[in-house]
Design a protein around this motif. Structure first.
Motif, PDB file in Angstrom:
ATOM      1  N   ALA A   1       0.832  -1.207   0.000  1.00 40.95           N
ATOM      2  CA  ALA A   1       0.000   0.000   0.000  1.00 40.95           C
ATOM      3  C   ALA A   1       0.867   1.257   0.000  1.00 40.95           C
ATOM      4  N   PHE A   2       1.940   1.260   0.762  1.00 44.43           N
ATOM      5  CA  PHE A   2       2.823   2.421   0.822  1.00 44.43           C
ATOM      6  C   PHE A   2       3.526   2.650  -0.515  1.00 44.43           C
ATOM      7  N   SER A   3       3.976   1.584  -1.156  1.00 38.66           N
ATOM      8  CA  SER A   3       4.672   1.749  -2.441  1.00 38.66           C
ATOM      9  C   SER A   3       3.712   2.221  -3.526  1.00 38.66           C
ATOM     10  N   CYS A   4       2.469   1.815  -3.504  1.00 41.36           N
ATOM     11  CA  CYS A   4       1.483   2.300  -4.471  1.00 41.36           C
ATOM     12  C   CYS A   4       1.209   3.783  -4.244  1.00 41.36           C
ATOM     13  N   LYS A   5       1.186   4.216  -2.997  1.00 43.92           N
ATOM     14  CA  LYS A   5       0.960   5.626  -2.696  1.00 43.92           C
ATOM     15  C   LYS A   5       2.101   6.481  -3.256  1.00 43.92           C
ATOM     16  N   ASN A   6       3.332   6.014  -3.186  1.00 41.09           N
ATOM     17  CA  ASN A   6       4.474   6.749  -3.728  1.00 41.09           C
ATOM     18  C   ASN A   6       4.391   6.878  -5.233  1.00 41.09           C
ATOM     19  N   GLU A   7       3.931   5.846  -5.914  1.00 40.01           N
ATOM     20  CA  GLU A   7       3.787   5.909  -7.365  1.00 40.01           C
ATOM     21  C   GLU A   7       2.746   6.953  -7.760  1.00 40.01           C
ATOM     22  N   ASN A   8       1.662   7.064  -7.015  1.00 44.50           N
ATOM     23  CA  ASN A   8       0.616   8.030  -7.326  1.00 44.50           C
ATOM     24  C   ASN A   8       1.074   9.463  -7.107  1.00 44.50           C
ATOM     25  N   SER A   9       2.083   9.677  -6.247  1.00 43.27           N
ATOM     26  CA  SER A   9       2.551  11.030  -5.998  1.00 43.27           C
ATOM     27  C   SER A   9       3.278  11.595  -7.217  1.00 43.27           C
ATOM     28  N   GLN A  10       3.599  10.759  -8.180  1.00 41.16           N
ATOM     29  CA  GLN A  10       4.271  11.209  -9.389  1.00 41.16           C
ATOM     30  C   GLN A  10       3.299  11.223 -10.567  1.00 41.16           C
ATOM     31  N   GLU A  11       2.083  11.645 -10.314  1.00 46.70           N
ATOM     32  CA  GLU A  11       1.117  11.689 -11.400  1.00 46.70           C
ATOM     33  C   GLU A  11       1.396  12.854 -12.337  1.00 46.70           C
ATOM     34  N   ILE A  12       0.950  12.695 -13.556  1.00 46.79           N
ATOM     35  CA  ILE A  12       1.172  13.706 -14.582  1.00 46.79           C
ATOM     36  C   ILE A  12       0.199  14.860 -14.362  1.00 46.79           C
ATOM     37  N   GLN A  13       0.747  16.085 -14.415  1.00 46.02           N
ATOM     38  CA  GLN A  13      -0.053  17.290 -14.225  1.00 46.02           C
ATOM     39  C   GLN A  13       0.033  18.160 -15.471  1.00 46.02           C
ATOM     40  N   THR A  14      -1.015  18.947 -15.702  1.00 50.56           N
ATOM     41  CA  THR A  14      -1.020  19.906 -16.803  1.00 50.56           C
ATOM     42  C   THR A  14      -0.699  21.282 -16.248  1.00 50.56           C
ATOM     43  N   LEU A  15       0.289  21.952 -16.856  1.00 48.27           N
ATOM     44  CA  LEU A  15       0.720  23.277 -16.420  1.00 48.27           C
ATOM     45  C   LEU A  15       0.734  24.234 -17.601  1.00 48.27           C
ATOM     46  N   SER A  16       0.320  25.466 -17.349  1.00 51.03           N
ATOM     47  CA  SER A  16       0.391  26.532 -18.351  1.00 51.03           C
ATOM     48  C   SER A  16       1.204  27.675 -17.767  1.00 51.03           C
ATOM     49  N   GLY A  17       2.046  28.253 -18.615  1.00 54.81           N
ATOM     50  CA  GLY A  17       2.847  29.363 -18.143  1.00 54.81           C
ATOM     51  C   GLY A  17       3.802  29.856 -19.203  1.00 54.81           C
ATOM     52  N   GLU A  18       4.806  30.594 -18.743  1.00 56.93           N
ATOM     53  CA  GLU A  18       5.809  31.189 -19.622  1.00 56.93           C
ATOM     54  C   GLU A  18       7.065  30.327 -19.582  1.00 56.93           C
ATOM     55  N   PHE A  19       7.541  29.937 -20.760  1.00 52.43           N
ATOM     56  CA  PHE A  19       8.684  29.033 -20.879  1.00 52.43           C
ATOM     57  C   PHE A  19       9.890  29.777 -21.425  1.00 52.43           C
ATOM     58  N   LEU A  20      11.055  29.465 -20.878  1.00 54.33           N
ATOM     59  CA  LEU A  20      12.309  30.026 -21.369  1.00 54.33           C
ATOM     60  C   LEU A  20      13.375  28.946 -21.340  1.00 54.33           C
ATOM     61  N   TYR A  21      14.079  28.794 -22.458  1.00 57.18           N
ATOM     62  CA  TYR A  21      15.179  27.846 -22.574  1.00 57.18           C
ATOM     63  C   TYR A  21      16.427  28.626 -22.971  1.00 57.18           C
ATOM     64  N   VAL A  22      17.473  28.507 -22.165  1.00 59.60           N
ATOM     65  CA  VAL A  22      18.761  29.122 -22.484  1.00 59.60           C
ATOM     66  C   VAL A  22      19.823  28.030 -22.415  1.00 59.60           C
ATOM     67  N   ALA A  23      21.036  28.367 -22.763  1.00 61.02           N
ATOM     68  CA  ALA A  23      22.105  27.381 -22.889  1.00 61.02           C
ATOM     69  C   ALA A  23      22.294  26.503 -21.656  1.00 61.02           C
ATOM     70  N   ASP A  24      22.111  27.063 -20.474  1.00 60.83           N
ATOM     71  CA  ASP A  24      22.386  26.273 -19.273  1.00 60.83           C
ATOM     72  C   ASP A  24      21.140  25.799 -18.528  1.00 60.83           C
ATOM     73  N   GLY A  25      19.966  25.927 -19.106  1.00 61.68           N
ATOM     74  CA  GLY A  25      18.785  25.419 -18.442  1.00 61.68           C
ATOM     75  C   GLY A  25      17.483  25.954 -19.009  1.00 61.68           C
ATOM     76  N   ALA A  26      16.387  25.472 -18.425  1.00 62.64           N
ATOM     77  CA  ALA A  26      15.052  25.874 -18.852  1.00 62.64           C
ATOM     78  C   ALA A  26      14.182  26.060 -17.619  1.00 62.64           C
ATOM     79  N   VAL A  27      13.219  26.984 -17.728  1.00 65.16           N
ATOM     80  CA  VAL A  27      12.280  27.230 -16.640  1.00 65.16           C
ATOM     81  C   VAL A  27      10.868  27.388 -17.196  1.00 65.16           C
ATOM     82  N   LEU A  28       9.900  27.097 -16.341  1.00 70.18           N
ATOM     83  CA  LEU A  28       8.495  27.345 -16.636  1.00 70.18           C
ATOM     84  C   LEU A  28       7.942  28.152 -15.484  1.00 70.18           C
ATOM     85  N   GLN A  29       7.455  29.359 -15.788  1.00 70.78           N
ATOM     86  CA  GLN A  29       6.874  30.234 -14.772  1.00 70.78           C
ATOM     87  C   GLN A  29       5.363  30.208 -14.915  1.00 70.78           C
TER      88      GLN A  29
END
Length: 113
Positions: free
Chosen positions: A13-41
């Motif tokens: 039961a505990f291991s199944c709960k951990n798997e559910n904590s990594q569910e896929i979420q939908t996010l909308s925002g401002e994206f920026l990708y530069v040479a050393d990384g990317a962010v979503l605001q």
């Protein structure tokens, strides 16, 4: 036998709960990708973005809407959010699907902390 089954059920039961904590979420925002990384605001938080094939694809699609390399683009993506164990923002987004990319409507696209 009962002493073995009960703890085993708790472990499952505990291991199944951990798997559910990594569910896929939908996010909308401002994206920026530069040479050393990317962010979503989003409206409420800034996420470090894990660099993978989909992040590279999102960066390529975003370039068509940028007038310079520091312009942010409006995106909607699906992904998994995990704690960021590296320096920077507290959460890390691993993009699993790109839903939309468009020119940013926001005049002020500064990254907030």
């Amino acid at each position: 036998m009962k002493k073995i089954i009960l703890p085993l059920l708790f472990i499952i039961a505990f291991s199944c709960k951990n798997e559910n904590s990594q569910e896929i979420q939908t996010l909308s925002g401002e994206f920026l990708y530069v040479a050393d990384g990317a962010v979503l605001q989003t409206k409420s938080e800034v996420y470090a973005v894990a660099i993978n094939e989909l992040t590279e694809e999102l960066a390529n699609r975003s370039r068509t809407f940028q007038t310079d390399e520091f312009d942010m683009t409006s995106v909607t993506v699906k992904g998994i959010i995990t704690p960021n164990n590296e320096e920077g923002w507290k959460n890390l987004l691993k993009i699993t699907e790109i839903i939309s990319v468009k020119k940013s409507d926001t005049k002020n696209t500064s990254i907030i902390d």
